[in-house]
Design an enzyme around this catalytic site. Structure first.
Site, PDB file in Angstrom:
ATOM      1  N   LYS A 132      27.455  39.219  44.041  1.00 15.85           N
ATOM      2  CA  LYS A 132      27.925  38.026  43.305  1.00 15.85           C
ATOM      3  C   LYS A 132      27.262  36.771  43.883  1.00 15.85           C
ATOM      4  O   LYS A 132      26.772  35.918  43.160  1.00 15.85           O
ATOM      5  CB  LYS A 132      29.449  37.895  43.415  1.00 15.85           C
ATOM      6  N   TYR A 162      29.378  44.432  47.359  1.00 16.91           N
ATOM      7  CA  TYR A 162      29.789  43.918  46.038  1.00 16.91           C
ATOM      8  C   TYR A 162      29.822  42.384  46.066  1.00 16.91           C
ATOM      9  O   TYR A 162      29.257  41.716  45.209  1.00 16.91           O
ATOM     10  CB  TYR A 162      31.173  44.479  45.645  1.00 16.91           C
ATOM     11  N   SER A 207      32.937  35.312  41.412  1.00 12.97           N
ATOM     12  CA  SER A 207      34.222  35.692  41.986  1.00 12.97           C
ATOM     13  C   SER A 207      34.597  34.755  43.127  1.00 12.97           C
ATOM     14  O   SER A 207      33.716  34.225  43.823  1.00 12.97           O
ATOM     15  CB  SER A 207      34.082  37.117  42.524  1.00 12.97           C
TER      16      SER A 207
HETATM   17  P1  NAD Z   1      34.899  46.424  34.300  1.00 19.44           P
HETATM   18  O1  NAD Z   1      34.351  47.494  35.182  1.00 19.44           O
HETATM   19  O2  NAD Z   1      36.108  46.731  33.495  1.00 19.44           O
HETATM   20  O3  NAD Z   1      33.755  45.891  33.313  1.00 19.44           O
HETATM   21  C1  NAD Z   1      32.394  45.880  33.660  1.00 19.44           C
HETATM   22  C2  NAD Z   1      31.632  46.616  32.565  1.00 19.44           C
HETATM   23  O4  NAD Z   1      30.229  46.625  32.875  1.00 19.44           O
HETATM   24  C3  NAD Z   1      32.064  48.074  32.398  1.00 19.44           C
HETATM   25  O5  NAD Z   1      32.453  48.300  31.058  1.00 19.44           O
HETATM   26  C4  NAD Z   1      30.803  48.877  32.771  1.00 19.44           C
HETATM   27  O6  NAD Z   1      30.700  50.061  32.003  1.00 19.44           O
HETATM   28  C5  NAD Z   1      29.701  47.871  32.479  1.00 19.44           C
HETATM   29  N1  NAD Z   1      28.447  48.078  33.219  1.00 19.44           N
HETATM   30  C6  NAD Z   1      28.298  48.264  34.569  1.00 19.44           C
HETATM   31  N2  NAD Z   1      26.992  48.414  34.870  1.00 19.44           N
HETATM   32  C7  NAD Z   1      26.293  48.327  33.708  1.00 19.44           C
HETATM   33  C8  NAD Z   1      24.921  48.416  33.366  1.00 19.44           C
HETATM   34  N3  NAD Z   1      23.977  48.659  34.298  1.00 19.44           N
HETATM   35  N4  NAD Z   1      24.549  48.258  32.068  1.00 19.44           N
HETATM   36  C9  NAD Z   1      25.488  48.027  31.115  1.00 19.44           C
HETATM   37  N5  NAD Z   1      26.809  47.966  31.375  1.00 19.44           N
HETATM   38  C10 NAD Z   1      27.210  48.100  32.650  1.00 19.44           C
HETATM   39  O7  NAD Z   1      35.164  45.134  35.219  1.00 19.44           O
HETATM   40  P2  NAD Z   1      35.938  43.785  34.903  1.00 19.44           P
HETATM   41  O8  NAD Z   1      37.148  43.741  35.757  1.00 19.44           O
HETATM   42  O9  NAD Z   1      36.056  43.590  33.442  1.00 19.44           O
HETATM   43  O10 NAD Z   1      34.904  42.735  35.514  1.00 19.44           O
HETATM   44  C11 NAD Z   1      33.917  42.103  34.729  1.00 19.44           C
HETATM   45  C12 NAD Z   1      33.032  41.255  35.614  1.00 19.44           C
HETATM   46  O11 NAD Z   1      33.839  40.300  36.314  1.00 19.44           O
HETATM   47  C13 NAD Z   1      32.313  42.060  36.680  1.00 19.44           C
HETATM   48  O12 NAD Z   1      31.016  41.518  36.863  1.00 19.44           O
HETATM   49  C14 NAD Z   1      33.157  41.823  37.913  1.00 19.44           C
HETATM   50  O13 NAD Z   1      32.413  41.955  39.091  1.00 19.44           O
HETATM   51  C15 NAD Z   1      33.609  40.394  37.707  1.00 19.44           C
HETATM   52  N6  NAD Z   1      34.852  40.065  38.433  1.00 19.44           N
HETATM   53  C16 NAD Z   1      35.958  40.858  38.281  1.00 19.44           C
HETATM   54  C17 NAD Z   1      37.132  40.568  38.983  1.00 19.44           C
HETATM   55  C18 NAD Z   1      38.353  41.440  38.843  1.00 19.44           C
HETATM   56  O14 NAD Z   1      39.247  41.325  39.677  1.00 19.44           O
HETATM   57  N7  NAD Z   1      38.458  42.277  37.818  1.00 19.44           N
HETATM   58  C19 NAD Z   1      37.172  39.450  39.843  1.00 19.44           C
HETATM   59  C20 NAD Z   1      36.024  38.659  39.971  1.00 19.44           C
HETATM   60  C21 NAD Z   1      34.861  38.984  39.251  1.00 19.44           C
HETATM   61  N1  UFG Z   2      47.026  45.197  48.029  1.00 21.33           N
HETATM   62  C1  UFG Z   2      47.998  46.029  48.571  1.00 21.33           C
HETATM   63  N2  UFG Z   2      48.044  47.316  48.131  1.00 21.33           N
HETATM   64  C2  UFG Z   2      47.176  47.824  47.202  1.00 21.33           C
HETATM   65  C3  UFG Z   2      46.182  46.960  46.661  1.00 21.33           C
HETATM   66  C4  UFG Z   2      46.147  45.652  47.111  1.00 21.33           C
HETATM   67  O1  UFG Z   2      48.799  45.618  49.415  1.00 21.33           O
HETATM   68  O2  UFG Z   2      47.250  49.010  46.861  1.00 21.33           O
HETATM   69  C5  UFG Z   2      47.007  43.774  48.463  1.00 21.33           C
HETATM   70  C6  UFG Z   2      45.706  43.359  49.129  1.00 21.33           C
HETATM   71  O3  UFG Z   2      45.745  43.620  50.510  1.00 21.33           O
HETATM   72  C7  UFG Z   2      45.642  41.868  48.778  1.00 21.33           C
HETATM   73  C8  UFG Z   2      46.326  41.793  47.400  1.00 21.33           C
HETATM   74  O4  UFG Z   2      47.106  42.971  47.294  1.00 21.33           O
HETATM   75  O5  UFG Z   2      46.420  41.126  49.686  1.00 21.33           O
HETATM   76  C9  UFG Z   2      45.336  41.747  46.235  1.00 21.33           C
HETATM   77  O6  UFG Z   2      44.409  42.831  46.349  1.00 21.33           O
HETATM   78  P1  UFG Z   2      43.424  43.238  45.161  1.00 21.33           P
HETATM   79  O7  UFG Z   2      42.649  44.432  45.614  1.00 21.33           O
HETATM   80  O8  UFG Z   2      44.184  43.366  43.894  1.00 21.33           O
HETATM   81  O9  UFG Z   2      42.494  41.951  45.008  1.00 21.33           O
HETATM   82  P2  UFG Z   2      41.540  41.246  46.071  1.00 21.33           P
HETATM   83  O10 UFG Z   2      42.027  39.832  46.216  1.00 21.33           O
HETATM   84  O11 UFG Z   2      41.369  42.038  47.290  1.00 21.33           O
HETATM   85  O12 UFG Z   2      40.126  41.303  45.314  1.00 21.33           O
HETATM   86  C10 UFG Z   2      40.002  40.926  43.954  1.00 21.33           C
HETATM   87  C11 UFG Z   2      38.916  41.740  43.263  1.00 21.33           C
HETATM   88  C12 UFG Z   2      37.557  41.437  43.838  1.00 21.33           C
HETATM   89  C13 UFG Z   2      37.313  39.988  43.828  1.00 21.33           C
HETATM   90  C14 UFG Z   2      38.430  39.257  44.531  1.00 21.33           C
HETATM   91  C15 UFG Z   2      38.280  37.773  44.455  1.00 21.33           C
HETATM   92  O13 UFG Z   2      39.170  43.120  43.410  1.00 21.33           O
HETATM   93  O14 UFG Z   2      36.592  42.038  43.015  1.00 21.33           O
HETATM   94  O15 UFG Z   2      39.676  39.591  43.910  1.00 21.33           O
HETATM   95  O16 UFG Z   2      38.078  37.402  43.141  1.00 21.33           O
HETATM   96  F1  UFG Z   2      36.143  39.715  44.454  1.00 21.33           F
END
Ligand code: NAD
Ligand code: UFG
Length: 336
Positions: A153, A149, A124
């Site tokens: 990562k 969290y 991330s």
């Molecule tokens: P998500 O929660 O939709 O998907 C993650 C999946 O992992 C879920 O289906 C959950 O059931 C499964 N899981 C969790 N723990 C487990 C375990 N112990 N064994 C088996 N399965 C398990 O999340 P996502 O948004 O699809 O994110 C996927 C990956 O990308 C995550 O590692 C997340 O941290 C990373 N990531 C997400 C974002 C974002 O903004 N969505 C940004 C940066 C990184």
């Molecule tokens: N925000 C609001 N209101 C809300 C939610 C978010 O104003 O209800 C704002 C936040 O303050 C930020 C922007 O919208 O300025 C984006 O916020 P998000 O929560 O959507 O995303 P972040 O950038 O905070 O974090 C996301 C993922 C993390 C990841 C990170 C960097 O949630 O898991 O991007 O990849 F680590």
């Protein structure tokens, strides 16, 4: 390639499975459904015309994982499984370290046992902390994370880097995602958060569909063009395609490779509200609130390394991202 996708029923995992299958790969999904739903497997089948093999198991369960490897003999792993709620990780750090780090170590030990040393990991942009300059390049020093969290990562990245130093047979790709939004164009799969969404786009779509009353904008005093936080939003299908392209870096001798997956463009919270209103035709009422703890003003990617080395570039713009998020929410107001 025969690929095991952990977390494959989740938001990014499910979109990646579709792109992998459409590119002709064999896919096996592993997920414990802690943050997803088995219905996703059927939805993927609906899009691709064939239902992927699905194992409902926890990556911390060594015995079950060994059986899966014995049955399926994957050649490469795309590792999405993990918990990702920032606030929850502050309240329950042990749960996050156990699940994300313990689960990953268990997965890596099993991979090693079966001689499968090829892995793409979901990292991330959070590992950069508050970056010294934007756009961020991959050689920017990693920063201090503001929550457990984020540390999971950063620590998993370190574990994978150490493995590559210890054993040259490992091929590791660290993909640092910026902010994925949007959904498959069919509206069949999309983001399905439990309870009240933490992230901006699912919050906006739930306001639009009438489930939430208004958006809370976390701060308007940042040093940005309109005072609200700026992020690099990327269409989840573009992100998914980045994984398919990254498979070339699992070839023998590739070693460690790190890529930002973003668009290179920054949009503020209010830019997103405006673009969503235009794409959906729905008004999004909002109130300005205090900044959220741990948030930074601005971060966006320099994605040129991925373009140069993988031939990957984000293709969808903010309009498509908003249209597709809205289509998914409208067609599935209560998720799966
Ligand atoms: P998500 O929660 O939709 O998907 C993650 C999946 O992992 C879920 O289906 C959950 O059931 C499964 N899981 C969790 N723990 C487990 C375990 N112990 N064994 C088996 N399965 C398990 O999340 P996502 O948004 O699809 O994110 C996927 C990956 O990308 C995550 O590692 C997340 O941290 C990373 N990531 C997400 C974002 C974002 O903004 N969505 C940004 C940066 C990184
Ligand atoms: N925000 C609001 N209101 C809300 C939610 C978010 O104003 O209800 C704002 C936040 O303050 C930020 C922007 O919208 O300025 C984006 O916020 P998000 O929560 O959507 O995303 P972040 O950038 O905070 O974090 C996301 C993922 C993390 C990841 C990170 C960097 O949630 O898991 O991007 O990849 F680590």
């Amino acid at each position: 390639m025969r690929i095991l996708v952990t977390g494959g029923t989740g938001y990014i995992g499910s979109h990646t499975v579709v792109e992998l299958m459409e590119a002709g790969h064999d896919v096996i999904i592993l997920d414990n459904l802690s943050n997803s739903n088995e219905a996703v497997v059927d939805r993927i089948g609906k899009i691709t015309g064939s239902r992927p093999v699905f194992y409902n198991l926890d990556m911390r369960d060594g015995e079950a994982l060994t059986k899966l490897f014995e049955n399926e003999r994957p050649e490469g792993i795309i590792h999405f499984a993990g918990l990702k709620a920032v606030g929850e990780s502050v309240a329950k750090p042990l749960m996050y370290y156990d699940n994300n780090i313990g689960g990953t170590v268990n997965l890596l030990k099993t991979m090693e046992k079966f001689g499968c040393k090829n892995i793409i990991f979901s990292s991330s942009a959070t590992v950069y902390g508050d970056p010294e300059h934007v756009p961020v390049t991959e050689d920017c020093p990693k920063g201090s994370c503001t929550n457990p969290y984020g540390w999971t990562k950063s620590m998993i990245e370190q574990i994978l880097m150490d493995l590559c130093i210890a054993d040259k047979e490992w091929n590791v790709v660290l993909l640092r995602y910026f902010n994925p939004i949007g959904a498959h164009r069919s509206g069949t799969i999309g983001e399905n958060p439990n309870g009240i969404p933490n992230n901006l786009m699912p919050y906006i779509t739930q306001v639009a569909v009438g489930k939430l009353d208004h958006l809370n904008v976390f701060g308007n005093g940042y040093d940005t063009h309109d005072g609200t936080g700026v992020r690099d939003y990327i269409h989840v299908v573009d992100l998914a395609k980045g994984h398919v392209k990254a498979l070339v870096k699992l070839a023998p001798g590739s070693g460690l490779n790190i890529y930002n997956l973003g668009t290179g463009k920054g949009y503020s919270v209010l830019d997103i509200v405006k673009n969503f209103e235009e794409a959906s035709g729905v008004n999004i009422p909002y109130e300005i609130k205090e900044p959220r703890a741990g948030d930074i003003a601005t971060i966006y990617a320099d994605p040129s390394k991925a373009e140069k080395e993988l031939g990957w570039k984000a293709e969808f713009g903010i309009k498509e991202m908003c249209e597709d998020s809205w289509r998914w929410q409208k067609m599935n107001p209560n998720g799966y």
